[in-house]
Design a protein around this motif. Structure first.
Motif, PDB file in Angstrom:
ATOM      1  N   UNK A 147      14.673   4.830   5.795  1.00  0.00           N
ATOM      2  CA  UNK A 147      13.299   4.528   6.180  1.00  0.00           C
ATOM      3  C   UNK A 147      12.632   5.728   6.850  1.00  0.00           C
ATOM      4  N   UNK A 148      13.130   6.924   6.597  1.00  0.00           N
ATOM      5  CA  UNK A 148      12.646   8.128   7.257  1.00  0.00           C
ATOM      6  C   UNK A 148      11.198   8.456   6.973  1.00  0.00           C
ATOM      7  N   UNK A 149      10.742   8.235   5.770  1.00  0.00           N
ATOM      8  CA  UNK A 149       9.356   8.587   5.440  1.00  0.00           C
ATOM      9  C   UNK A 149       8.356   7.523   5.870  1.00  0.00           C
ATOM     10  N   UNK A 150       8.826   6.436   6.449  1.00  0.00           N
ATOM     11  CA  UNK A 150       7.925   5.355   6.836  1.00  0.00           C
ATOM     12  C   UNK A 150       6.962   5.800   7.948  1.00  0.00           C
ATOM     13  N   UNK A 151       7.450   6.607   8.878  1.00  0.00           N
ATOM     14  CA  UNK A 151       6.592   7.095   9.954  1.00  0.00           C
ATOM     15  C   UNK A 151       5.456   7.935   9.406  1.00  0.00           C
ATOM     16  N   UNK A 204       5.602  -0.953   0.284  1.00  0.00           N
ATOM     17  CA  UNK A 204       6.248  -0.120  -0.740  1.00  0.00           C
ATOM     18  C   UNK A 204       7.255   0.830  -0.099  1.00  0.00           C
ATOM     19  N   UNK A 205       6.925   1.382   1.063  1.00  0.00           N
ATOM     20  CA  UNK A 205       7.850   2.282   1.751  1.00  0.00           C
ATOM     21  C   UNK A 205       9.094   1.533   2.214  1.00  0.00           C
ATOM     22  N   UNK A 206       8.923   0.322   2.723  1.00  0.00           N
ATOM     23  CA  UNK A 206      10.074  -0.474   3.145  1.00  0.00           C
ATOM     24  C   UNK A 206      10.945  -0.867   1.949  1.00  0.00           C
ATOM     25  N   UNK A 207      10.316  -1.184   0.823  1.00  0.00           N
ATOM     26  CA  UNK A 207      11.082  -1.523  -0.383  1.00  0.00           C
ATOM     27  C   UNK A 207      11.878  -0.315  -0.876  1.00  0.00           C
ATOM     28  N   UNK A 208      11.266   0.877  -0.795  1.00  0.00           N
ATOM     29  CA  UNK A 208      11.980   2.094  -1.193  1.00  0.00           C
ATOM     30  C   UNK A 208      13.185   2.323  -0.278  1.00  0.00           C
ATOM     31  N   UNK A 209      12.993   2.107   1.031  1.00  0.00           N
ATOM     32  CA  UNK A 209      14.092   2.291   1.977  1.00  0.00           C
ATOM     33  C   UNK A 209      15.206   1.288   1.762  1.00  0.00           C
TER      34      UNK A 209
END
Length: 113
Positions: A79-83, A27-32
């Motif tokens: 993709x900043x919030x992925x970490x 989901x995070x990658x899709x948002x990015x």
């Protein structure tokens, strides 16, 4: 509990943990990829990975930012919030696994008293 049931339960817990971390990562990658920065899904993702994402931010991201001299506010990466999110989800899995092991040891210790 028999050994067979324990192995099955451990395998089931491992699959569940991988699905949890994989879902957060997907989901995070899709948002990015979609270029979304601040939307309601981000709040839901932070809630789902809460204790771990807070610990990752406090003990990893902020000290690294202070050491490198960058606040991170000058650039916005898709993709900043992925970490924070994926690291927090993985840390949640480790915390839950450690809690289960401590409870099992405590239960075993109580049986032999």
């Amino acid at each position: 509990m028999s050994t067979q049931r324990t192995v099955y339960a451990d395998r089931k817990a491992t699959v569940l943990a991988c699905v949890y971390v994989g879902l957060i990562a997907t989901v995070t990658a899709a948002r990015g990829t979609a270029g979304l920065h601040s939307d309601p899904t981000q709040a839901v993702l932070f809630f789902l990975s809460f204790p771990g994402s807070l610990l990752v931010t406090t003990f990893l991201v902020l000290p690294l930012g202070a050491l490198s001299g960058s606040s991170g506010a000058e650039t916005v990466h898709p993709y900043g919030s992925m970490l924070y999110l994926v690291g927090g989800a993985a840390l949640n899995v480790l915390i839950a696994g450690a809690a289960v092991k401590v409870l099992r040891c405590a239960r075993t210790a109580c049986r032999f008293k």
